[in-house]
Design a protein around this motif. Structure first.
Motif, PDB file in Angstrom:
ATOM      1  N   ARG A  10       0.825  -1.044  -0.102  1.00 16.29           N
ATOM      2  CA  ARG A  10      -0.060  -0.215   0.109  1.00 16.29           C
ATOM      3  C   ARG A  10       0.770   1.284   0.029  1.00 16.29           C
ATOM      4  O   ARG A  10       0.529   2.196  -0.661  1.00 16.29           O
ATOM      5  CB  ARG A  10      -0.711   0.077   1.183  1.00 16.29           C
ATOM      6  CG  ARG A  10      -2.090  -0.938   1.071  1.00 16.29           C
ATOM      7  CD  ARG A  10      -3.235  -0.667   2.020  1.00 16.29           C
ATOM      8  NE  ARG A  10      -4.435  -1.732   2.053  1.00 16.29           N
ATOM      9  CZ  ARG A  10      -4.388  -2.784   2.909  1.00 16.29           C
ATOM     10  NH1 ARG A  10      -3.706  -2.666   3.927  1.00 16.29           N
ATOM     11  NH2 ARG A  10      -5.434  -3.501   2.899  1.00 16.29           N
ATOM     12  N   GLY A  11       1.822   0.965   0.701  1.00 13.73           N
ATOM     13  CA  GLY A  11       2.852   2.342   0.900  1.00 13.73           C
ATOM     14  C   GLY A  11       3.519   2.566  -0.507  1.00 13.73           C
ATOM     15  O   GLY A  11       3.540   3.567  -1.096  1.00 13.73           O
ATOM     16  N   VAL A  12       3.925   1.638  -1.386  1.00 16.10           N
ATOM     17  CA  VAL A  12       4.283   1.758  -2.664  1.00 16.10           C
ATOM     18  C   VAL A  12       3.506   2.293  -3.692  1.00 16.10           C
ATOM     19  O   VAL A  12       3.666   3.210  -4.224  1.00 16.10           O
ATOM     20  CB  VAL A  12       4.911   0.175  -3.370  1.00 16.10           C
ATOM     21  CG1 VAL A  12       5.467   0.413  -4.652  1.00 16.10           C
ATOM     22  CG2 VAL A  12       6.262  -0.239  -2.262  1.00 16.10           C
ATOM     23  N   VAL A  13       2.233   1.781  -3.397  1.00  9.16           N
ATOM     24  CA  VAL A  13       1.163   2.180  -4.423  1.00  9.16           C
ATOM     25  C   VAL A  13       0.765   3.647  -4.223  1.00  9.16           C
ATOM     26  O   VAL A  13       0.339   4.391  -5.311  1.00  9.16           O
ATOM     27  CB  VAL A  13      -0.184   1.262  -4.505  1.00  9.16           C
ATOM     28  CG1 VAL A  13      -1.180   1.735  -5.234  1.00  9.16           C
ATOM     29  CG2 VAL A  13       0.391  -0.006  -4.860  1.00  9.16           C
ATOM     30  N   ALA A  14       0.764   3.821  -2.936  1.00 10.21           N
ATOM     31  CA  ALA A  14       0.702   5.368  -2.684  1.00 10.21           C
ATOM     32  C   ALA A  14       1.537   6.566  -3.541  1.00 10.21           C
ATOM     33  O   ALA A  14       0.969   7.571  -3.902  1.00 10.21           O
ATOM     34  CB  ALA A  14       0.509   5.696  -1.067  1.00 10.21           C
ATOM     35  N   PRO A  69       1.040   4.973  -8.166  1.00 14.73           N
ATOM     36  CA  PRO A  69      -0.406   4.223  -8.530  1.00 14.73           C
ATOM     37  C   PRO A  69      -0.484   3.187  -9.273  1.00 14.73           C
ATOM     38  O   PRO A  69       0.231   3.290 -10.506  1.00 14.73           O
ATOM     39  CB  PRO A  69      -1.149   5.448  -8.653  1.00 14.73           C
ATOM     40  CG  PRO A  69      -0.573   6.670  -8.288  1.00 14.73           C
ATOM     41  CD  PRO A  69       1.068   6.340  -8.251  1.00 14.73           C
ATOM     42  N   LEU A  70      -1.318   2.310  -9.213  1.00 18.49           N
ATOM     43  CA  LEU A  70      -1.788   1.088 -10.247  1.00 18.49           C
ATOM     44  C   LEU A  70      -2.028   1.819 -11.354  1.00 18.49           C
ATOM     45  O   LEU A  70      -2.794   2.864 -11.501  1.00 18.49           O
ATOM     46  CB  LEU A  70      -2.838   0.275  -9.616  1.00 18.49           C
ATOM     47  CG  LEU A  70      -2.226  -0.390  -8.376  1.00 18.49           C
ATOM     48  CD1 LEU A  70      -3.411  -1.107  -7.906  1.00 18.49           C
ATOM     49  CD2 LEU A  70      -1.127  -1.539  -8.603  1.00 18.49           C
ATOM     50  N   PRO A 122       4.683   5.592 -15.080  1.00 18.85           N
ATOM     51  CA  PRO A 122       4.362   6.281 -16.179  1.00 18.85           C
ATOM     52  C   PRO A 122       3.932   8.000 -15.731  1.00 18.85           C
ATOM     53  O   PRO A 122       4.116   8.793 -16.582  1.00 18.85           O
ATOM     54  CB  PRO A 122       3.002   5.651 -16.479  1.00 18.85           C
ATOM     55  CG  PRO A 122       3.229   4.410 -16.161  1.00 18.85           C
ATOM     56  CD  PRO A 122       4.099   4.521 -15.028  1.00 18.85           C
ATOM     57  N   GLY A 123       3.951   8.158 -14.534  1.00 14.38           N
ATOM     58  CA  GLY A 123       3.669   9.464 -13.899  1.00 14.38           C
ATOM     59  C   GLY A 123       5.065  10.440 -13.982  1.00 14.38           C
ATOM     60  O   GLY A 123       5.081  11.565 -13.763  1.00 14.38           O
TER      61      GLY A 123
END
Length: 199
Positions: free
Chosen positions: A28-32, A35-36, A73-74
């Motif tokens: 969850r920390g990584v995805v914050a 993002p997926l 990608p961001g």
């Protein structure tokens, strides 16, 4: 318990519930931070899984092909691989060499992954380690070439698969996810982490 199927080492219940929860929290920390996202295949069709990554490299796909990339990608570099995830690599492989990429794939109930080889890495002597979290998935194992008979095994939350040696270039995929088989993820689905040495 370790199952061996066509060279794949499938460590059943490698992670207990507490360890699974710790890994999910780290993810969850990584995805914050990263993002997926849902990449397109080179054929222009969106993949059914959503993904992110941690480490020096992530993975990306578009009309120009599949490849490792150093940024989300961001535009931001990928977050570091959490130590709790690196500990799984250490326990499962016993190797001093550390992975440079942790791919994060999220499978909703209708997601799947076609048969494929992991062959974008520089050196195939290093294994790929796969961690299953959440709902059960039907994992299909093929051959080192396309076609021929396959075998399937259900992977459950906490299972860890080590794909090395003769199995390193074996085709494999996920045919389906069985919804409601785990309570680990509040909204259901499956998270799969794959740890890889890229360079």
């Amino acid at each position: 318990m370790v199952l061996r199927v066509r060279g794949f080492e499938i460590h059943k219940t490698f992670l207990d519930r507490g360890a699974q929860e710790a890994v999910v929290e780290a993810v969850r920390g990584v995805v914050a931070e990263a993002p997926l996202f849902r990449p397109d295949t080179p054929y222009g069709k969106p993949m059914s899984v959503r993904m992110s990554a941690a480490g020096m490299y992530g993975w990306y796909s578009d009309k120009t092909g599949y490849r490792y990339v150093k940024a989300h990608p961001g535009g931001r570099p990928w977050p570091a691989i959490p130590q709790v995830v690196l500990d799984i690599w250490d326990r499962a492989t016993g190797l001093e060499r550390q992975p440079e990429c942790c791919l994060i794939n999220y499978y909703a109930a209708d997601a799947r992954m076609g048969l494929h080889q992991d062959r974008d890495e520089a050196d195939f002597q290093w294994p790929v380690v796969s961690v299953s979290l959440g709902d059960d998935a039907l994992f299909r194992i093929g051959n080192t070439t396309r076609g021929g008979k396959t075998e399937s095994v259900w992977l459950s939350s906490g299972d860890v698969v080590v794909m090395g040696g003769d199995a390193r270039l074996t085709y494999h995929g996920v045919d389906r996810v069985k919804a409601g088989t785990s309570t680990l993820l509040p909204k259901g689905g499956r998270i799969n982490l794959t740890l890889r040495v890229v360079d």
